[in-house]
Design a protein around this motif. Structure first.
Motif, PDB file in Angstrom:
ATOM      1  N   ASN A 116       0.827  -1.214   0.000  1.00 31.46           N
ATOM      2  CA  ASN A 116       0.000   0.000   0.000  1.00 31.46           C
ATOM      3  C   ASN A 116       0.859   1.261   0.000  1.00 31.46           C
ATOM      4  O   ASN A 116       0.337   2.377   0.065  1.00 31.46           O
ATOM      5  CB  ASN A 116      -0.919  -0.009   1.227  1.00 31.46           C
ATOM      6  CG  ASN A 116      -2.097   0.935   1.081  1.00 31.46           C
ATOM      7  OD1 ASN A 116      -2.460   1.341  -0.026  1.00 31.46           O
ATOM      8  ND2 ASN A 116      -2.685   1.319   2.208  1.00 31.46           N
ATOM      9  N   SER A 125      -4.335  10.234   3.278  1.00 32.87           N
ATOM     10  CA  SER A 125      -4.556   8.868   2.803  1.00 32.87           C
ATOM     11  C   SER A 125      -5.521   8.102   3.696  1.00 32.87           C
ATOM     12  O   SER A 125      -6.095   7.089   3.283  1.00 32.87           O
ATOM     13  CB  SER A 125      -3.230   8.109   2.727  1.00 32.87           C
ATOM     14  OG  SER A 125      -2.335   8.745   1.839  1.00 32.87           O
ATOM     15  N   LYS A 129     -10.902   5.519   4.770  1.00 30.71           N
ATOM     16  CA  LYS A 129     -10.330   4.182   4.869  1.00 30.71           C
ATOM     17  C   LYS A 129     -10.716   3.508   6.187  1.00 30.71           C
ATOM     18  O   LYS A 129     -11.199   4.141   7.125  1.00 30.71           O
ATOM     19  CB  LYS A 129      -8.807   4.255   4.754  1.00 30.71           C
ATOM     20  CG  LYS A 129      -8.306   4.825   3.431  1.00 30.71           C
ATOM     21  CD  LYS A 129      -8.718   3.944   2.264  1.00 30.71           C
ATOM     22  CE  LYS A 129      -8.121   4.471   0.966  1.00 30.71           C
ATOM     23  NZ  LYS A 129      -8.489   3.624  -0.194  1.00 30.71           N
ATOM     24  N   PHE A 150     -12.562   8.884   8.818  1.00 29.62           N
ATOM     25  CA  PHE A 150     -12.277   7.524   8.367  1.00 29.62           C
ATOM     26  C   PHE A 150     -13.160   6.547   9.138  1.00 29.62           C
ATOM     27  O   PHE A 150     -13.793   6.897  10.139  1.00 29.62           O
ATOM     28  CB  PHE A 150     -10.793   7.180   8.551  1.00 29.62           C
ATOM     29  CG  PHE A 150     -10.218   7.571   9.890  1.00 29.62           C
ATOM     30  CD1 PHE A 150     -10.457   6.808  11.028  1.00 29.62           C
ATOM     31  CD2 PHE A 150      -9.411   8.696  10.009  1.00 29.62           C
ATOM     32  CE1 PHE A 150      -9.921   7.163  12.251  1.00 29.62           C
ATOM     33  CE2 PHE A 150      -8.868   9.068  11.230  1.00 29.62           C
ATOM     34  CZ  PHE A 150      -9.130   8.300  12.359  1.00 29.62           C
ATOM     35  N   ASP A 171      -7.251  -1.213   6.558  1.00 33.04           N
ATOM     36  CA  ASP A 171      -6.265  -0.559   5.696  1.00 33.04           C
ATOM     37  C   ASP A 171      -5.070  -0.034   6.483  1.00 33.04           C
ATOM     38  O   ASP A 171      -3.924  -0.107   6.022  1.00 33.04           O
ATOM     39  CB  ASP A 171      -6.913   0.609   4.947  1.00 33.04           C
ATOM     40  CG  ASP A 171      -8.032   0.155   4.028  1.00 33.04           C
ATOM     41  OD1 ASP A 171      -7.796  -0.774   3.229  1.00 33.04           O
ATOM     42  OD2 ASP A 171      -9.142   0.716   4.115  1.00 33.04           O
TER      43      ASP A 171
END
Length: 258
Positions: A116, A125, A129, A150, A171
């Motif tokens: 990843n 990022s 997620k 998230f 993740d």
């Protein structure tokens, strides 16, 4: 008879205030912590417990240490059955009084699988997620993260979080760098993970909201700044192979005290 009554009343009042004095007198500091080597160990050793002794023993106070699971340790301090807990993040869910300064400063990190890595664009990022944290840490950790939304879940142990990450059931994992590195040395499955900094954690002492707790907090706040900048502090961190943590903490205070 009047004199006998007065004497009896005087004895009762004296006994009452003597009991109150014993409750608030400072001779022994009752400290609790969780089992988190090398910071706090079940036998009462560890870097953070050594710091407690270094603060209070020169003030002629004895330190009594007990180690419990995190939530039980917190509950003991909330009830006033213990005077203080070392190694806490500020959390307004608890009725506690926190030290004016953190006793340790650590890096908040995102942990993820190597495959990843190309998708990592900084803290953004995490947006949208699946992110896993250790139970009880999600709210205080979130306070140190910028406003990024998230899908958050919690697990009971770091090993569970690492396994969840390894099997792609999440993740990212969010943790403190010091705690994660300690866990990684005992868990070979974590070796191929990538870590990236996403914030700074301030780790505090939590004191009971009692007369004893407030007196101890005042003493701690008064003496801690001088201690953390001393050679004695560096020796304690060096003893437990925590010079990385010492440099983080000392750098934080150098910036704060400018």
């Amino acid at each position: 008879m009047k004199n006998v009554f007065k004497i009896a009343l005087f004895i009762c009042i004296t006994a009452h205030f003597s009991a109150q004095s014993q409750q608030t007198a400072l001779s022994v500091v009752n400290v609790v912590g969780e089992n988190l080597p090398p910071f706090t160990l079940p036998d009462g050793s560890g870097q953070q417990f050594d710091v407690v002794r270094a603060i209070f023993e020169p003030l002629n106070l004895s330190v009594a240490i007990e180690v419990y699971p995190y939530k039980r340790a917190v509950a003991l301090v909330e009830r006033g059955d213990a005077d203080m807990m070392i190694g806490m993040l500020k959390d307004d869910n608890y009725q506690l009084s926190y030290s004016a300064y953190p006793h340790d400063v650590d890096i908040l990190i995102a942990i993820f699988k190597e495959n990843n890595f190309d998708n990592w664009q900084g803290i953004s990022s995490l947006k949208g997620k699946s992110v896993t944290m250790i139970a009880g840490l999600s709210k205080p950790f979130k306070a140190y993260l910028p406003e990024v939304e998230f899908d958050m879940s919690e697990v009971g142990t770091r090993e569970q979080a690492i396994n969840k990450l390894r099997h792609s059931r999440t993740d990212y994992m969010i943790d403190s760098e010091g705690s994660y590195l300690t866990e990684m040395t005992e868990n070979a499955s974590a070796i191929n993970f990538v870590t990236k900094p996403v914030g700074v954690l301030q780790i505090h002492v939590a004191f009971a909201n009692t007369a004893r707790g407030q007196k101890l907090k005042a003493l701690w706040d008064k003496h801690f700044i001088d201690f953390i900048q001393s050679n004695k502090a560096e020796k304690i961190y060096r003893k437990w192979h925590l010079l990385r943590e010492y440099k983080n903490t000392k750098r934080f205070f150098a910036q704060q005290l400018k």
